[in-house]
Design an enzyme around this catalytic site. Structure first.
Site, PDB file in Angstrom:
ATOM      1  N   HIS A  80       0.848  -1.196   0.000  1.00 47.75           N
ATOM      2  CA  HIS A  80       0.000   0.000   0.000  1.00 47.75           C
ATOM      3  C   HIS A  80       0.879   1.241   0.000  1.00 47.75           C
ATOM      4  CE1 HIS A  80       0.720  -0.607   4.294  1.00 47.75           C
ATOM      5  NE2 HIS A  80       0.216   0.573   4.575  1.00 47.75           N
ATOM      6  N   HIS A 120       1.420   3.923   2.007  1.00 49.05           N
ATOM      7  CA  HIS A 120       1.959   4.696   3.145  1.00 49.05           C
ATOM      8  C   HIS A 120       3.487   4.802   3.066  1.00 49.05           C
ATOM      9  CE1 HIS A 120      -1.918   3.854   5.633  1.00 49.05           C
ATOM     10  NE2 HIS A 120      -2.038   4.914   4.868  1.00 49.05           N
ATOM     11  N   ASP A 129       5.837   4.669   5.136  1.00 52.51           N
ATOM     12  CA  ASP A 129       6.687   3.692   5.822  1.00 52.51           C
ATOM     13  C   ASP A 129       6.696   2.342   5.089  1.00 52.51           C
ATOM     14  OD1 ASP A 129       3.952   3.446   6.696  1.00 52.51           O
ATOM     15  OD2 ASP A 129       4.615   2.112   8.304  1.00 52.51           O
ATOM     16  N   HIS A 130       6.148   2.332   3.878  1.00 46.73           N
ATOM     17  CA  HIS A 130       6.178   1.114   3.054  1.00 46.73           C
ATOM     18  C   HIS A 130       6.826   1.356   1.688  1.00 46.73           C
ATOM     19  CE1 HIS A 130       3.521  -1.207   5.787  1.00 46.73           C
ATOM     20  NE2 HIS A 130       3.320   0.024   6.220  1.00 46.73           N
ATOM     21  N   HIS A 144      -7.439  -1.181   5.414  1.00 44.59           N
ATOM     22  CA  HIS A 144      -6.421  -0.246   5.920  1.00 44.59           C
ATOM     23  C   HIS A 144      -6.327   0.926   4.944  1.00 44.59           C
ATOM     24  CE1 HIS A 144      -2.831   1.013   8.069  1.00 44.59           C
ATOM     25  NE2 HIS A 144      -2.122   0.974   6.968  1.00 44.59           N
ATOM     26  N   ASP A 177      -0.027  -4.174   6.159  1.00 43.59           N
ATOM     27  CA  ASP A 177      -0.646  -3.651   7.385  1.00 43.59           C
ATOM     28  C   ASP A 177      -2.085  -4.126   7.551  1.00 43.59           C
ATOM     29  OD1 ASP A 177       1.675  -2.306   7.916  1.00 43.59           O
ATOM     30  OD2 ASP A 177       0.845  -0.285   7.673  1.00 43.59           O
ATOM     31  N   HIS A 208       4.806  -4.743  10.592  1.00 41.40           N
ATOM     32  CA  HIS A 208       5.136  -4.057  11.853  1.00 41.40           C
ATOM     33  C   HIS A 208       5.303  -5.052  12.998  1.00 41.40           C
ATOM     34  CE1 HIS A 208       4.472   0.162  10.602  1.00 41.40           C
ATOM     35  NE2 HIS A 208       3.572  -0.348   9.782  1.00 41.40           N
TER      36      HIS A 208
END
Ligand code: ZN
Ligand code: FE
Length: 247
Positions: A59, A61, A63-64, A118, A138, A176
């Site tokens: 996805h 975001h 942090d990905h 998400h 996530d 995570h």
């Protein structure tokens, strides 16, 4: 757990506060899943003399996807695989996929599974081997699940059911390391749950040794993940809302 990792050649690199970048490799090449950062991945691949075959993005975001730009500077031939619905929000994608698409990666067949909730387009990557494995991003965490940011609770519940119905020996790699705090939340709701207590013990031991608590086996997760155990949408919605307000 380490035995599984070695057998499957999947290693986790812990970055930022609690992100895990997964690297799936054979002797010559590697596939990286959700690179939050580039530097540790570049280092690992160079030290081990591996070519980067593909970057999988579950996805959009940051942090990905944060490391992708620098990774494709080093390996310009790498495929960047992401949902066709995210052409705007996931830059650099050069292979756009949709639900149920089949990919060839490291000479294995990998299936795209759309798991919305998400985000409105979140995808997962599933490889059905003797020990099947799933990169879930996530959507599901050990003892928890992702926050519902863009989708509806109904969509997220459907996604959870889709994961639940995979073979029970599936090894799940999430993005995570949230296991401990998820377990503390679950124990607040079910203080007498022995499976949760036992799992918390194991998890605390691993964390004290600086080990990851993921991947996790779907079969074992069925005992401790309240979201996977939810009987219906109402129960799922209650749990998700409860977790959102838990501190
Ligand atoms: Zn996310
Ligand atoms: Fe994330």
């Amino acid at each position: 757990m380490m035995g599984f990792n070695k057998e499957q050649n999947i290693i986790g690199i812990r970055v930022l506060n609690d992100n895990v970048i997964w690297l799936w490799k054979n002797k010559k090449s590697a596939v990286v899943i959700d690179p939050a950062l580039s530097q540790p991945v570049i280092e690992y691949l160079k030290v081990n003399n591996l070519n980067l075959e593909a970057i999988l993005q579950t996805h959009h975001h940051s942090d990905h996807i944060g490391g992708t730009r620098e990774l494709i500077k080093e390996w310009p031939n790498a495929k960047v695989i992401a949902s066709e619905k995210e052409k705007d929000r996931i830059p650099f994608q050069n292979l756009s996929v949709k639900d149920n698409d089949k990919l060839q990666l490291l000479n294995e067949e990998v299936q795209v599974i759309e798991v919305i909730g998400h985000t409105r387009s979140h995808i997962a990557f599933y490889c059905n081997k003797k020990v099947p494995f799933l990169f879930i991003g996530d959507t599901l965490f050990s003892a928890g699940c992702g926050r519902v940011f863009e989708g509806t609770y109904k969509q997220m519940y459907k996604s959870i059911i889709r994961i639940r119905d995979l073979p029970k020996n599936t090894l799940i790699y999430c993005a995570h390391e949230y296991t401990k705090s998820n377990l503390l939340w679950a124990l607040d709701l079910e203080p007498e749950n022995q499976n949760l207590k036992k799992k918390l013990n194991e998890v605390e031991k691993k964390l004290s040794l600086n080990e990851l608590t993921i991947p996790f086996l779907l079969d074992e997760e069925m005992k401790i993940n309240l979201f996977l155990r939810a009987q219906n949408l109402e129960e799922f919605t209650f749990l998700r809302a409860n977790k959102d307000s838990w501190v």
